[in-house]
Structure formats: structure tokens, C-alpha cells
Design a protein around this motif. Structure first.
Motif, short mmCIF file in Angstrom:
data_model
loop_
_atom_site.label_atom_id
_atom_site.label_comp_id
_atom_site.label_asym_id
_atom_site.label_seq_id
_atom_site.Cartn_x
_atom_site.Cartn_y
_atom_site.Cartn_z
N CYS A 29 0.82 -1.22 0.00
CA CYS A 29 0.00 0.00 0.00
C CYS A 29 0.85 1.27 0.00
O CYS A 29 0.32 2.37 -0.12
CB CYS A 29 -0.99 -0.01 1.16
N CYS A 30 2.16 1.14 0.14
CA CYS A 30 3.02 2.32 0.09
C CYS A 30 3.61 2.55 -1.29
O CYS A 30 4.30 3.54 -1.51
CB CYS A 30 4.18 2.19 1.08
N MET A 40 -2.73 10.46 -0.66
CA MET A 40 -3.68 9.98 0.33
C MET A 40 -4.62 11.10 0.71
O MET A 40 -4.18 12.22 0.97
CB MET A 40 -2.93 9.52 1.60
N TRP A 56 7.06 16.30 1.33
CA TRP A 56 5.63 16.03 1.29
C TRP A 56 4.95 17.11 0.46
O TRP A 56 5.35 18.27 0.50
CB TRP A 56 5.03 16.02 2.70
N CYS A 69 3.43 11.47 -0.28
CA CYS A 69 4.51 11.28 0.70
C CYS A 69 5.85 11.04 -0.01
O CYS A 69 5.88 10.80 -1.21
CB CYS A 69 4.17 10.09 1.60
N GLY A 71 7.61 8.42 0.15
CA GLY A 71 7.80 6.98 -0.16
C GLY A 71 8.17 6.15 1.04
O GLY A 71 8.03 4.94 1.03
N THR A 72 8.67 6.81 2.08
CA THR A 72 8.89 6.13 3.37
C THR A 72 8.48 7.15 4.43
O THR A 72 8.47 8.35 4.16
CB THR A 72 10.37 5.76 3.62
N CYS A 73 8.16 6.66 5.61
CA CYS A 73 7.77 7.62 6.65
C CYS A 73 7.98 7.04 8.03
O CYS A 73 8.05 5.84 8.20
CB CYS A 73 6.30 8.03 6.48
N ARG A 78 2.61 9.64 9.60
CA ARG A 78 1.67 8.98 8.68
C ARG A 78 0.29 9.63 8.68
O ARG A 78 -0.29 9.84 9.76
CB ARG A 78 1.55 7.55 9.20
N PRO A 79 -0.27 9.93 7.51
CA PRO A 79 -1.63 10.48 7.48
C PRO A 79 -2.67 9.46 7.94
O PRO A 79 -2.43 8.25 7.87
CB PRO A 79 -1.83 10.87 6.02
N CYS A 82 -3.48 6.39 5.79
CA CYS A 82 -2.56 5.25 5.87
C CYS A 82 -2.75 4.49 7.19
O CYS A 82 -2.66 3.28 7.23
CB CYS A 82 -1.11 5.70 5.77
S1 SF4 Z 1 2.84 8.03 4.21
FE1 SF4 Z 1 4.04 6.32 4.94
S2 SF4 Z 1 2.51 4.68 5.20
FE2 SF4 Z 1 1.58 6.22 3.88
S3 SF4 Z 1 2.03 5.59 1.76
FE3 SF4 Z 1 3.67 7.00 2.41
S4 SF4 Z 1 5.29 5.69 3.19
FE4 SF4 Z 1 3.41 4.46 3.14
#
Ligand code: SF4
Ligand code: SF4
Length: 162
Positions: A29-30, A40, A56, A69, A71-73, A78-79, A82
């Protein structure tokens, strides 16, 4: 604390499975498809967390503002979209219900088992998050909009299944 801050906090530590479900699917899902920056959906008041945050981006989507985003968080960044996935709080007859997010059908391996495959603590947290969001007019409107979108997706899927 605002409603959206409390909603995010309610989902800060709880996850769909007791173990890390991202290991099953490589965090499917990421991953956005190449060339696709869908983002999102943001809940009312969530823009404030991402405005001017390096990496962001807030965009206007057809259903409201979305955040893209890096791509990593970090979990704390995280919103809500997610944090809730693959569930959603829906508003039916004035009550918050927990449902599988129909957008998870094509992405998430947990979709096929339905709600019973999701940890009880996570289901409860999603319902309570919905109840917190429903305290404000904007939050309630968003839940109504999401419920309508989910019903449309479900009936479209039904059409294609015949
Ligand atoms: S905000 Fe984080 S959890 Fe959401 S899609 Fe991006 S990397 Fe994935
Ligand atoms: S796609 Fe489903 S199983 Fe995979 S990380 Fe996302 S929520 Fe967990």
C-alpha cells in the motif's frame, strides 16, 4: 488537542495485525504505480501537518486535498488514510461502523479475509477514530462522503462481477 490530532493519536500504535503486515506484501500500500502520484486523502485539519514539510506535497484531488509522501515515513508522520488502511470508519444511520476499504481489494492481501482477519484492537481503534472524527461537522461530512464513495466502489465491483 483537536479532533484530528486525537484521531491520529488513537491509531498511533495499533496496526491491522499483531505482527507487521507490511512483511507479507512488501508494504504494497506504500507503492504507487510508476508515473502515478495519487496521494492519500486528507481528513479535515490534517493539511497543517504537511504544509511546508520537506518531501511532502499537498495536491487538490477530486474528493478533497491529498498528500503525496516521500515513499517512506516515520509512523508518527503517517496520514490518517494510511493509519486506517485497509479499514475505514463509515457513517450509517448516524452510527460509526467499521468496514473494509474497497480500494484495498486490488492491493491488500488482508482484504479477502474481511473484517474477521483483522485484529480486534485495530477494528475497535478504527471505530473509535471514526467517533472522534464525527464530533465535528467537517469530520462528519467527510465520513458521509467516504461512505458514499465506498458504496459506489462496491456497486461498481458488483457490476463488473455480474
Ligand atoms: S505516508 Fe508512509 S505509510 Fe503512507 S504511503 Fe507513504 S510511506 Fe506508506
Ligand atoms: S497492503 Fe495490507 S497487508 Fe500490506 S502493508 Fe498495506 S495494510 Fe498491510
Amino acid at each position: 488537542m483537536t479532533a484530528v490530532e486525537r484521531a491520529r493519536e488513537r491509531l498511533e500504535k495499533v496496526t491491522p495485525l499483531e505482527s507487521d503486515c507490511g512483511r507479507i506484501c512488501g508494504a504494497a500500500c506504500c507503492r504507487s504505480l510508476e508515473g502515478e502520484e495519487t496521494g492519500m486523502l486528507l481528513f479535515p485539519g490534517e493539511e497543517d501537518f504537511y504544509r511546508d514539510k520537506p518531501g511532502w506535497k499537498i495536491l487538490k484531488g477530486s474528493a478533497g486535498n491529498v498528500v503525496v509522501c516521500p515513499g517512506t515515513c516515520d509512523r508518527r508522520e503517517r496520514p490518517l488514510s494510511c493509519r486506517l488502511f485497509p479499514l475505514l470508519p463509515l457513517l450509517r444511520e448516524g452510527k460509526v461502523r467499521t468496514g473494509m476499504d474497497q480500494r484495498a481489494r486490488a492491493v491488500c492481501p488482508l482484504f479477502s479475509s474481511g473484517l474477521k482477519g483483522i485484529s480486534e484492537a485495530f477494528r475497535k481503534a478504527v471505530r473509535e477514530t471514526g467517533e472522534i472524527l464525527a464530533e465535528t461537522d467537517e469530520g462528519r461530512e467527510m465520513l458521509i462522503k467516504l461512505t458514499e464513495m465506498q458504496d459506489e466502489l462496491k456497486s461498481l465491483h458488483g457490476l463488473f462481477q455480474g
